[in-house]
Design an enzyme around this catalytic site. Structure first.
Site, PDB file in Angstrom:
ATOM      1  N   CYS A  37      21.453 -44.508 -32.557  1.00  0.00           N
ATOM      2  CA  CYS A  37      22.515 -43.922 -32.763  1.00  0.00           C
ATOM      3  C   CYS A  37      22.525 -41.857 -32.086  1.00  0.00           C
ATOM      4  O   CYS A  37      22.367 -41.815 -30.757  1.00  0.00           O
ATOM      5  CB  CYS A  37      23.131 -43.959 -33.725  1.00  0.00           C
ATOM      6  SG  CYS A  37      22.076 -43.054 -35.333  1.00  0.00           S
ATOM      7  N   GLN A  38      23.669 -41.589 -32.924  1.00  0.00           N
ATOM      8  CA  GLN A  38      23.968 -40.006 -32.292  1.00  0.00           C
ATOM      9  C   GLN A  38      22.778 -39.007 -33.026  1.00  0.00           C
ATOM     10  O   GLN A  38      22.179 -38.537 -31.866  1.00  0.00           O
ATOM     11  CB  GLN A  38      25.023 -38.950 -32.848  1.00  0.00           C
ATOM     12  CG  GLN A  38      24.900 -37.985 -32.541  1.00  0.00           C
ATOM     13  CD  GLN A  38      25.152 -37.762 -30.524  1.00  0.00           C
ATOM     14  OE1 GLN A  38      26.140 -39.001 -30.572  1.00  0.00           O
ATOM     15  NE2 GLN A  38      25.350 -36.715 -30.481  1.00  0.00           N
TER      16      GLN A  38
END
Length: 137
Positions: free
Chosen positions: A101-102
């Site tokens: 993800c981020q």
């Protein structure tokens, strides 16, 4: 004399300790290992960020399945998965299914979910897109 952290520092330290223990709850892959897996074509990457985040940039070759859709996606029939995501559905026995993800939290959630569903090769890229962008982007 050393004093115990107070206020915000104490809260930040506690969150870091919890995050460290949680990351240990799922197998991870480091950036050098990810580079090697990608170079050899042995990794399948899953970007579990939102469609908007992934559209702004992702790791080349990653398939975007937002974490909110992941459980249903991994339980779909292969033909339905192919129709919706234009990619082959991962198999339970596939190795090197790498979720990211981020920042790391959603990637960890996705990895744990996939492993719960029987995907034993699921791993979390703990450095996440943030590290990839910083070092590779």
């Amino acid at each position: 004399m050393l004093q115990a952290p107070r206020g915000r520092a104490r809260v930040a330290l506690r969150r870091l300790a919890v995050a460290t223990r949680t990351m240990a709850g799922a197998p991870t892959v480091s950036l050098p290992e990810l580079r090697s897996l990608l170079a050899s074509g042995r990794a399948r990457l899953f970007d579990v960020r939102s469609r908007e985040e992934a559209a702004a940039g992702t790791i080349p070759g990653a398939l975007n399945i937002p974490v909110s859709e992941l459980e249903s996606a991994l339980q779909m029939e292969p033909a339905a998965f192919q129709a919706l995501y234009s990619a082959e559905k991962p198999k339970l026995e596939d190795e090197h299914l790498v979720f990211f993800c981020q920042m790391g939290k959603r990637g960890l959630q996705a990895t744990q979910l996939a492993r719960t569903l029987g995907y034993t090769g699921a791993r979390n890229y703990a450095g996440a897109y943030r590290e990839w962008l910083e070092k590779e982007g």
